[in-house]
Write a protein that holds these residues in place. Sequence first.
Motif, PDB file in Angstrom:
ATOM      1  N   VAL A 247       3.321  57.551  49.261  1.00  0.00           N
ATOM      2  CA  VAL A 247       2.458  56.661  48.469  1.00  0.00           C
ATOM      3  C   VAL A 247       3.080  56.426  47.095  1.00  0.00           C
ATOM      4  O   VAL A 247       3.171  55.284  46.623  1.00  0.00           O
ATOM      5  N   GLN A 248       3.527  57.501  46.460  1.00  0.00           N
ATOM      6  CA  GLN A 248       4.201  57.359  45.166  1.00  0.00           C
ATOM      7  C   GLN A 248       5.517  56.607  45.319  1.00  0.00           C
ATOM      8  O   GLN A 248       5.879  55.805  44.455  1.00  0.00           O
ATOM      9  N   ALA A 249       6.227  56.855  46.418  1.00  0.00           N
ATOM     10  CA  ALA A 249       7.490  56.152  46.672  1.00  0.00           C
ATOM     11  C   ALA A 249       7.239  54.649  46.776  1.00  0.00           C
ATOM     12  O   ALA A 249       7.997  53.848  46.230  1.00  0.00           O
ATOM     13  N   LYS A 250       6.169  54.274  47.464  1.00  0.00           N
ATOM     14  CA  LYS A 250       5.844  52.853  47.616  1.00  0.00           C
ATOM     15  C   LYS A 250       5.608  52.205  46.262  1.00  0.00           C
ATOM     16  O   LYS A 250       6.096  51.107  45.993  1.00  0.00           O
ATOM     17  N   LYS A 251       4.890  52.898  45.387  1.00  0.00           N
ATOM     18  CA  LYS A 251       4.632  52.363  44.044  1.00  0.00           C
ATOM     19  C   LYS A 251       5.933  52.206  43.265  1.00  0.00           C
ATOM     20  O   LYS A 251       6.161  51.188  42.609  1.00  0.00           O
ATOM     21  N   GLU A 252       6.801  53.199  43.342  1.00  0.00           N
ATOM     22  CA  GLU A 252       8.091  53.126  42.638  1.00  0.00           C
ATOM     23  C   GLU A 252       8.948  51.985  43.179  1.00  0.00           C
ATOM     24  O   GLU A 252       9.622  51.287  42.423  1.00  0.00           O
ATOM     25  N   ILE A 253       8.907  51.782  44.498  1.00  0.00           N
ATOM     26  CA  ILE A 253       9.664  50.690  45.104  1.00  0.00           C
ATOM     27  C   ILE A 253       9.129  49.352  44.619  1.00  0.00           C
ATOM     28  O   ILE A 253       9.903  48.446  44.299  1.00  0.00           O
TER      29      ILE A 253
ATOM     30  N   LEU B 138      10.461  48.883  41.169  1.00  0.00           N
ATOM     31  CA  LEU B 138      11.885  48.551  41.191  1.00  0.00           C
ATOM     32  C   LEU B 138      12.121  47.106  41.643  1.00  0.00           C
ATOM     33  O   LEU B 138      12.967  46.410  41.080  1.00  0.00           O
ATOM     34  N   THR B 139      11.359  46.657  42.634  1.00  0.00           N
ATOM     35  CA  THR B 139      11.546  45.276  43.093  1.00  0.00           C
ATOM     36  C   THR B 139      11.095  44.289  42.020  1.00  0.00           C
ATOM     37  O   THR B 139      11.673  43.213  41.898  1.00  0.00           O
ATOM     38  N   SER B 140      10.100  44.670  41.225  1.00  0.00           N
ATOM     39  CA  SER B 140       9.691  43.792  40.124  1.00  0.00           C
ATOM     40  C   SER B 140      10.746  43.737  39.023  1.00  0.00           C
ATOM     41  O   SER B 140      10.762  42.819  38.215  1.00  0.00           O
ATOM     42  N   GLN B 141      11.655  44.712  39.012  1.00  0.00           N
ATOM     43  CA  GLN B 141      12.756  44.733  38.044  1.00  0.00           C
ATOM     44  C   GLN B 141      14.007  44.041  38.595  1.00  0.00           C
ATOM     45  O   GLN B 141      15.050  44.058  37.955  1.00  0.00           O
TER      46      GLN B 141
ATOM     47  N   ASP C  31      17.213  46.366  49.952  1.00  0.00           N
ATOM     48  CA  ASP C  31      18.555  46.792  50.358  1.00  0.00           C
ATOM     49  C   ASP C  31      19.267  47.596  49.272  1.00  0.00           C
ATOM     50  O   ASP C  31      20.282  48.230  49.543  1.00  0.00           O
ATOM     51  N   ASP C  32      18.747  47.565  48.046  1.00  0.00           N
ATOM     52  CA  ASP C  32      19.335  48.315  46.924  1.00  0.00           C
ATOM     53  C   ASP C  32      18.721  49.707  46.782  1.00  0.00           C
ATOM     54  O   ASP C  32      19.149  50.480  45.934  1.00  0.00           O
ATOM     55  N   ILE C  33      17.698  50.009  47.577  1.00  0.00           N
ATOM     56  CA  ILE C  33      16.917  51.232  47.383  1.00  0.00           C
ATOM     57  C   ILE C  33      17.075  52.161  48.587  1.00  0.00           C
ATOM     58  O   ILE C  33      16.956  51.737  49.741  1.00  0.00           O
ATOM     59  N   TYR C  34      17.329  53.438  48.281  1.00  0.00           N
ATOM     60  CA  TYR C  34      17.503  54.472  49.304  1.00  0.00           C
ATOM     61  C   TYR C  34      16.467  55.564  49.080  1.00  0.00           C
ATOM     62  O   TYR C  34      16.165  55.909  47.936  1.00  0.00           O
ATOM     63  N   ILE C  35      15.926  56.119  50.155  1.00  0.00           N
ATOM     64  CA  ILE C  35      14.966  57.224  50.069  1.00  0.00           C
ATOM     65  C   ILE C  35      15.541  58.411  50.827  1.00  0.00           C
ATOM     66  O   ILE C  35      16.065  58.260  51.932  1.00  0.00           O
ATOM     67  N   PHE C  36      15.394  59.585  50.220  1.00  0.00           N
ATOM     68  CA  PHE C  36      15.873  60.819  50.838  1.00  0.00           C
ATOM     69  C   PHE C  36      14.750  61.852  50.885  1.00  0.00           C
ATOM     70  O   PHE C  36      13.998  61.995  49.936  1.00  0.00           O
ATOM     71  N   ALA C  37      14.664  62.550  52.008  1.00  0.00           N
ATOM     72  CA  ALA C  37      13.780  63.705  52.185  1.00  0.00           C
ATOM     73  C   ALA C  37      14.628  64.786  52.840  1.00  0.00           C
ATOM     74  O   ALA C  37      15.631  64.482  53.495  1.00  0.00           O
ATOM     75  N   HIS C  38      14.228  66.032  52.674  1.00  0.00           N
ATOM     76  CA  HIS C  38      15.039  67.100  53.262  1.00  0.00           C
ATOM     77  C   HIS C  38      15.000  67.047  54.784  1.00  0.00           C
ATOM     78  O   HIS C  38      16.004  67.260  55.445  1.00  0.00           O
ATOM     79  N   ASP C  39      13.842  66.713  55.331  1.00  0.00           N
ATOM     80  CA  ASP C  39      13.697  66.606  56.784  1.00  0.00           C
ATOM     81  C   ASP C  39      14.202  65.240  57.248  1.00  0.00           C
ATOM     82  O   ASP C  39      13.755  64.197  56.760  1.00  0.00           O
ATOM     83  N   LYS C  40      15.129  65.231  58.180  1.00  0.00           N
ATOM     84  CA  LYS C  40      15.755  63.993  58.656  1.00  0.00           C
ATOM     85  C   LYS C  40      14.735  63.025  59.241  1.00  0.00           C
ATOM     86  O   LYS C  40      14.774  61.826  58.979  1.00  0.00           O
ATOM     87  N   LYS C  41      13.795  63.536  60.028  1.00  0.00           N
ATOM     88  CA  LYS C  41      12.781  62.671  60.653  1.00  0.00           C
ATOM     89  C   LYS C  41      11.871  62.041  59.596  1.00  0.00           C
ATOM     90  O   LYS C  41      11.523  60.863  59.696  1.00  0.00           O
ATOM     91  N   ARG C  42      11.510  62.832  58.581  1.00  0.00           N
ATOM     92  CA  ARG C  42      10.687  62.294  57.488  1.00  0.00           C
ATOM     93  C   ARG C  42      11.430  61.175  56.767  1.00  0.00           C
ATOM     94  O   ARG C  42      10.845  60.140  56.444  1.00  0.00           O
ATOM     95  N   THR C  43      12.718  61.370  56.526  1.00  0.00           N
ATOM     96  CA  THR C  43      13.527  60.328  55.891  1.00  0.00           C
ATOM     97  C   THR C  43      13.492  59.053  56.716  1.00  0.00           C
ATOM     98  O   THR C  43      13.263  57.967  56.189  1.00  0.00           O
TER      99      THR C  43
ATOM    100  N   ALA D 172      18.094  53.768  43.408  1.00  0.00           N
ATOM    101  CA  ALA D 172      18.246  52.325  43.384  1.00  0.00           C
ATOM    102  C   ALA D 172      19.589  52.013  42.750  1.00  0.00           C
ATOM    103  O   ALA D 172      19.917  52.537  41.685  1.00  0.00           O
ATOM    104  N   LYS D 173      20.365  51.177  43.431  1.00  0.00           N
ATOM    105  CA  LYS D 173      21.713  50.856  42.944  1.00  0.00           C
ATOM    106  C   LYS D 173      21.977  49.376  43.170  1.00  0.00           C
ATOM    107  O   LYS D 173      21.858  48.891  44.289  1.00  0.00           O
ATOM    108  N   LYS D 174      22.307  48.676  42.094  1.00  0.00           N
ATOM    109  CA  LYS D 174      22.662  47.248  42.214  1.00  0.00           C
ATOM    110  C   LYS D 174      24.140  47.113  42.416  1.00  0.00           C
ATOM    111  O   LYS D 174      24.931  47.866  41.941  1.00  0.00           O
TER     112      LYS D 174
END
Length: 106
Positions: free
Chosen positions: A11-17, A20-23, A28-40, A104-106
């Motif tokens: 939920v927090q990730a969605k808000k941050e995304i 970022l998109t408003s900026q 395609d510029d945004i990557y999300i990582f979680a320790h658990d592969k399936k969660r990622t 996020a990387k441009k």
Amino acid sequence: MVIKKIVENAVQAKKEIEDLTSQGYTHDDIYIFAHDKKRTENITEALDTEKVGMKEQGFLDSMKNMFTSRGDELRSKMEAAGLTAEDAADAERELDHGKLVLIAKK
């Protein structure tokens, strides 16, 4: 420019995304990582963000990650997404505590 954000959940990730998109960043510029592969995979798919793959890492690093620990794989992928080795190590420690890392990387 590379931006790193640490969040507690999707939920927090969605808000941050959304921020970022408003900026001017695209999904395609945004990557999300979680320790658990399936969660990622689930969060990446649900929030329509990019996956770190061969394009970002290169063939040899992609192959090497098949035979390394999850922590080593995550640090390698976060570096490929734009973090320094030190920032990737710090971010991986956050993942150990169940948090999510957005890059996020441009």
